[in-house]
Scaffold this active site. Structure first.
Site, PDB file in Angstrom:
ATOM      1  N   HIS A  61      93.566  63.641 -23.265  1.00 37.69           N
ATOM      2  CA  HIS A  61      93.534  63.333 -24.703  1.00 37.69           C
ATOM      3  C   HIS A  61      93.794  61.851 -24.948  1.00 37.69           C
ATOM      4  CE1 HIS A  61      92.991  67.352 -26.202  1.00 37.69           C
ATOM      5  NE2 HIS A  61      94.085  67.813 -25.628  1.00 37.69           N
ATOM      6  N   HIS A  94      96.171  67.387 -18.502  1.00 39.14           N
ATOM      7  CA  HIS A  94      95.464  67.795 -19.728  1.00 39.14           C
ATOM      8  C   HIS A  94      95.814  66.852 -20.875  1.00 39.14           C
ATOM      9  CE1 HIS A  94      93.930  70.739 -22.760  1.00 39.14           C
ATOM     10  NE2 HIS A  94      94.886  70.196 -23.491  1.00 39.14           N
ATOM     11  N   GLU A  95      97.093  66.512 -21.006  1.00 39.51           N
ATOM     12  CA  GLU A  95      97.505  65.619 -22.091  1.00 39.51           C
ATOM     13  C   GLU A  95      97.000  64.201 -21.864  1.00 39.51           C
ATOM     14  OE1 GLU A  95      98.600  66.909 -24.722  1.00 39.51           O
ATOM     15  OE2 GLU A  95      98.743  68.865 -23.773  1.00 39.51           O
ATOM     16  N   GLU A 152      89.575  71.008 -26.592  1.00 34.13           N
ATOM     17  CA  GLU A 152      90.455  71.572 -25.577  1.00 34.13           C
ATOM     18  C   GLU A 152      89.691  71.897 -24.295  1.00 34.13           C
ATOM     19  OE1 GLU A 152      93.724  71.606 -25.866  1.00 34.13           O
ATOM     20  OE2 GLU A 152      93.384  70.636 -27.793  1.00 34.13           O
TER      21      GLU A 152
END
Length: 626
Positions: free
Chosen positions: A185, A181-182, A262
C-alpha cells in the site's frame, strides 16, 4: 502485475471517482438538509393545520408552494467543506496521527523486548525488499484480533501498525507476509489516496459523528443536569438520524474504491516476501478471530486495515473482499471449512508488553509448514553498529560521520565540530568510526535508511540540531574548496539530502517557493551533467552520454555543464525544484539520469547507489536492481 506508474494512474482514476462520488454525496446531503429544515421552519404549516387535516397535504401545497430553505443548505455545505479540509490537513502531518487516534503505541527503535525487536526486524527486511524508507512502527496493545494498517501522506512520513493479536498468534513468516501487504500500500501510493478518502468520508459523515459525540456526552453527564441532558439527547437523535445518510454514503464510497486494492496488495506482498502460503495462513488465522467491537475511529479508518474491522449489514458496503476469496487467490485449491475457521492459540506469551516474551513450539498439525521467506541481508551490521543505528541520540554521532571528508586536515576540523555537540561523546565516536570503516557506499546508504525511525523519535528541537550539524559539516567542505573526487562529493551530498528528508522541517529551509521552466531545465541539465561526468572517465564519453540523453528525452540544444567544483547548496536548490514536480515529470528525470548512467551499458556501485538515492528523494521506486 501492475507496476508503480500503472498503479499511480489507477490511483488518479480512483481519485477522480472519489471526487465525483463525493460531489454527488454532498449534493444529496445538501438537498435533503434544505428539504428537512424547510419543513421544520415553514411557519405556514402551523398556521394552516386545519387546512392540512380536512383538505389534505396536496391542497395545502397547491395553495402554499414549497420554499427552499437556503440557510440550511449553505450551513450544511460549509460544514462539510470545513471539516473535510480540516481533516485532510490534519492527516498530512503523517501516519502517526492516525495511529495515535486508534490507540497505537510507538515501538522505540532501541527496544529490548523480543517480540518488538522481531517486528522491527521484519519491517526493516520488507523496507529493503520494497526498496523504500523504513517507516515508524506502532503496536495496538488493546486489540487481540490479527490486523495491521499502513498510514501516511507520503512514503517519508508513513507508519506501519500491527495489533497485539498479530504478534501473539502469527509465526514470524506470517507476520512478515502481513507487513509486506502493508508495504505494498505504501509503495503503490495507496496511503495518499486513503488520506483523501478519510477526509471525504469524514466530512459527509461528520453530522452523524457529532450526534454520536453529543449522545455520549449526554449519557455521561451528571444527574444534576437532567434538563440539559434531555435536550442533548433529542439533539443527538436528530443529528444521528440525519447523519446516518452521510454514514451510508461514506461506506458506499469506501467500498467502491478500496475492495479491488486488497487483491493487488496481496499479490505485491507475495512479490516482496515470495511466500504466498504465509499470507494465506495469516488470513486463515485472522478469519478465526472475532472482530472488535464497533468503534467510531475504527469505522472511520476501516479501509486502511489488513482485514475488515467489522461485518457490514450489507456485503456491498464491505471495504474488503471476502476473506475466503482472498485465500483462494493465493491457494486456488483451498476450500472453506464447513465448521468455520478455528481460533489459533498464542504462538508467543505476550503479557502486556511488560514480561519477557517466550516462544511456544507446536506440533506440525497446529502450525503449518511454510517455505522460508525473504530475509534482508544485514549481516554487515555488527552488534555495536546495530545498537548505534537503533538508538536515537547515538544517531547524532553515527549519521554525521557518514558525511566526513577523506582529507586529513578537513576531517580533523569536522570531527572537532562534531565533538562540540552536547549529544556527541568521544567514546561513541571512536566506536562508530571503527565500524563505518568496514562498510561500502551501498551499506552506508542502507544504514541511513535503517536510522530513519530512530531520527524520527527525536524531539523537534533535536531534529533541527541534527540537521544543522550535518549542514555545518558539509559547508566546511564547500568553504575549504578542496578538490575531492566528484563522485564522493555527490554521494555525500545525497546522504545529506536523505538525512534532511528524515528530519522533515529542516529540509524546507531551502525549498524553492516558486519554480519556472528555466529553473527546471537548469536543474535537469545540472544533474544529467553530473551523472555523465561520474559515470564516464573520458571527456568525449561524457559529452556523448549527455548528448544521447538530450536526444532521447527531447532536450535538444543543451550542452553539458563543465562542473569542476560541487556546491551542496546550489544542488539542494535544484533538487528542491525537481521534488515539487508531479510524479510523471519526476519519473522522466529519473529515467534521464538512469539512461545517462547506463549509456556505456554498465552501472557501477557508485552509480547504482546514486540512482537509488535519487529515487528515494523523488519518492519513486528504483528501477535499478542489485
Amino acid at each position: 502485475m501492475k507496476n508503480f506508474f500503472q498503479q499511480q494512474a489507477e490511483n488518479r482514476r480512483a481519485s477522480a471517482l472519489l471526487v465525483c462520488l463525493f460531489c454527488l454525496a454532498v449534493a444529496l446531503i445538501v438537498v435533503i438538509a434544505q428539504w428537512f429544515f424547510g419543513l421544520i421552519f415553514d411557519a405556514r404549516i402551523a398556521s394552516n393545520l386545519n387546512l392540512i387535516l380536512y383538505r389534505g397535504w396536496d391542497v395545502f401545497r397547491e395553495q402554499n408552494p414549497y420554499q427552499w430553505h437556503l440557510p440550511s443548505a449553505v450551513i450544511t455545505f460549509s460544514l462539510i467543506a470545513i471539516t473535510g479540509i480540516y481533516k485532510y490537513r490534519q492527516l498530512r502531518v503523517g501516519g502517526g496521527q492516525i495511529a495515535k487516534q486508534l490507540g497505537a503505541t510507538r515501538v522505540q527503535p532501541n527496544t529490548f523486548h523480543p517480540l518488538e525487536k522481531q517486528l522491527l526486524n521484519v519491517v526493516e527486511e520488507m523496507a529493503i525488499a520494497a526498496r523504500t524508507t523504513v517507516p515508524s512502527v506502532y503496536i495496538q496493545l488493546h486489540q487481540s484480533q490479527v490486523n495491521a494498517f499502513a498510514a501516511g501522506h507520503t512514503n517519508h512520513n508513513a507508519v506501519i501498525s500491527v495489533t497485539r493479536g498479530a504478534l501473539e498468534k502469527l509465526t514470524r513468516d506470517e507476520l512478515q507476509a502481513v507487513v509486506a501487504h502493508e508495504f505494498s500500500h505504501i509503495v503503490n501510493g495507496d496511503i495518499k489516496l486513503n488520506n483523501r478518502l478519510v477526509a471525504a468520508t469524514f466530512a459527509i459523515s461528520f453530522i452523524g459523528l457529532l450526534g454520536e459525540w453529543i449522545l455520549q456526552h449526554a449519557a455521561t453527564s451528571r444527574r444534576g443536569r437532567n434538563n440539559s441532558s434531555g435536550f442533548e439527547l433529542v439533539a443527538a437523535i436528530i443529528l444521528i438520524s440525519y447523519g446516518y445518510i452521510g454514514t451510508l454514503l461514506a461506506d458506499f464510497i469506501k467500498a467502491a474504491i478500496c475492495r479491488r486494492r486488497e487483491y493487488l496488495a496481496d499479490a505485491n506482498a507475495c512479490q516482496f516476501n515470495r511466500n504466498p502460503e504465509a499470507l494465506a495462513n495469516a488470513l486463515k488465522v485472522a478469519a478465526g478471530l472475532r472482530l472488535p467491537h464497533r468503534n467510531a475511529h475504527y469505522h472511520q479508518y476501516s479501509h486502511l486495515f489488513f482485514n475488515q474491522t467489522r461485518t457490514p449489514w450489507v456485503s456491498s458496503f464491505s471495504t474488503h473482499p471476502p476473506i475466503i476469496k482472498r485465500i483462494q487467490k493465493l491457494q486456488p485449491s483451498f476450500k472453506a471449512p464447513t465448521d468455520g475457521f478455528k481460533e489459533r492459540t498464542n504462538v508467543a506469551n505476550y503479557q502486556a508488553m511488560q514480561l519477557t516474551a517466550t516462544r511456544e513450539y507446536f506440533s506440525e498439525n497446529t502450525i503449518p509448514i511454510i517455505k522460508p521467506s525473504v530475509r534482508a541481508n544485514t549481516d554487515h551490521l555488527s552488534a555495536k553498529l546495530s545498537q548505534l543505528v537503533h538508538d536515537p541520540y547515538s544517531c547524532f554521532t553515527l549519521i554525521p560521520m557518514l558525511l566526513l571528508s577523506d582529507d586529513f586536515e578537513l576531517r580533523s576540523n569536522q570531527l572537532n565540530n562534531l565533538l562540540s555537540s552536547q549529544y556527541v561523546d568521544a567514546f561513541t565516536l571512536d566506536i562508530a568510526e571503527a565500524e563505518l570503516a568496514k562498510l561500502c557506499n551501498k551499506q552506508r546508504f542502507e544504514l541511513i535508511e535503517l536510522a530513519a525511525p530512530s531520527i524520527d523519535c527525536l524531539p523537534r528541537k533535536q531534529k533541527d540540531e541534527l540537521a544543522n550539524l550535518c549542514w555545518q559539516i558539509i559547508l566546511m567542505v564547500d568553504n575549504k574548496q578542496i578538490n575531492l573526487p566528484l563522485n564522493h562529493q555527490l554521494l555525500v551530498w545525497l546522504y545529506l539530502e536523505i538525512i534532511l528528508m528524515q528530519t522533515t522541517r529542516a529540509k524546507n529551509k531551502l525549498l524553492l517557493k516558486t519554480r519556472n521552466t528555466k529553473q527546471l531545465i537548469q536543474a535537469w541539465r545540472y544533474f544529467v551533467s553530473l551523472v555523465a561526468i561520474i559515470g564516464h572517465n573520458d571527456i568525449q564519453d561524457q559529452q556523448h552520454a549527455f548528448v544521447a540523453t538530450c536526444q532521447q528525452f527531447n532536450m535538444k540544444g543543451l550542452t553539458a555543464l563543465p562542473i569542476t567544483q560541487f556546491d551542496s547548496q546550489s544542488a539542494h536548490q535544484m533538487l528542491a525544484a525537481l521534488i515539487s514536480l508531479p510524479v510523471k515529470n519526476r519519473n522522466a528525470f529519473l529515467q534521464a539520469i538512469e539512461f545517462t548512467a547506463n549509456w556505456d551499458n554498465e552501472i557501477n556501485e557508485a552509480e547504482q547507489t546514486m540512482l537509488y538515492s535519487f529515487a528515494l528523494l523523488l519518492d519513486l521506486p528504483s528501477a535499478v536492481t542489485d
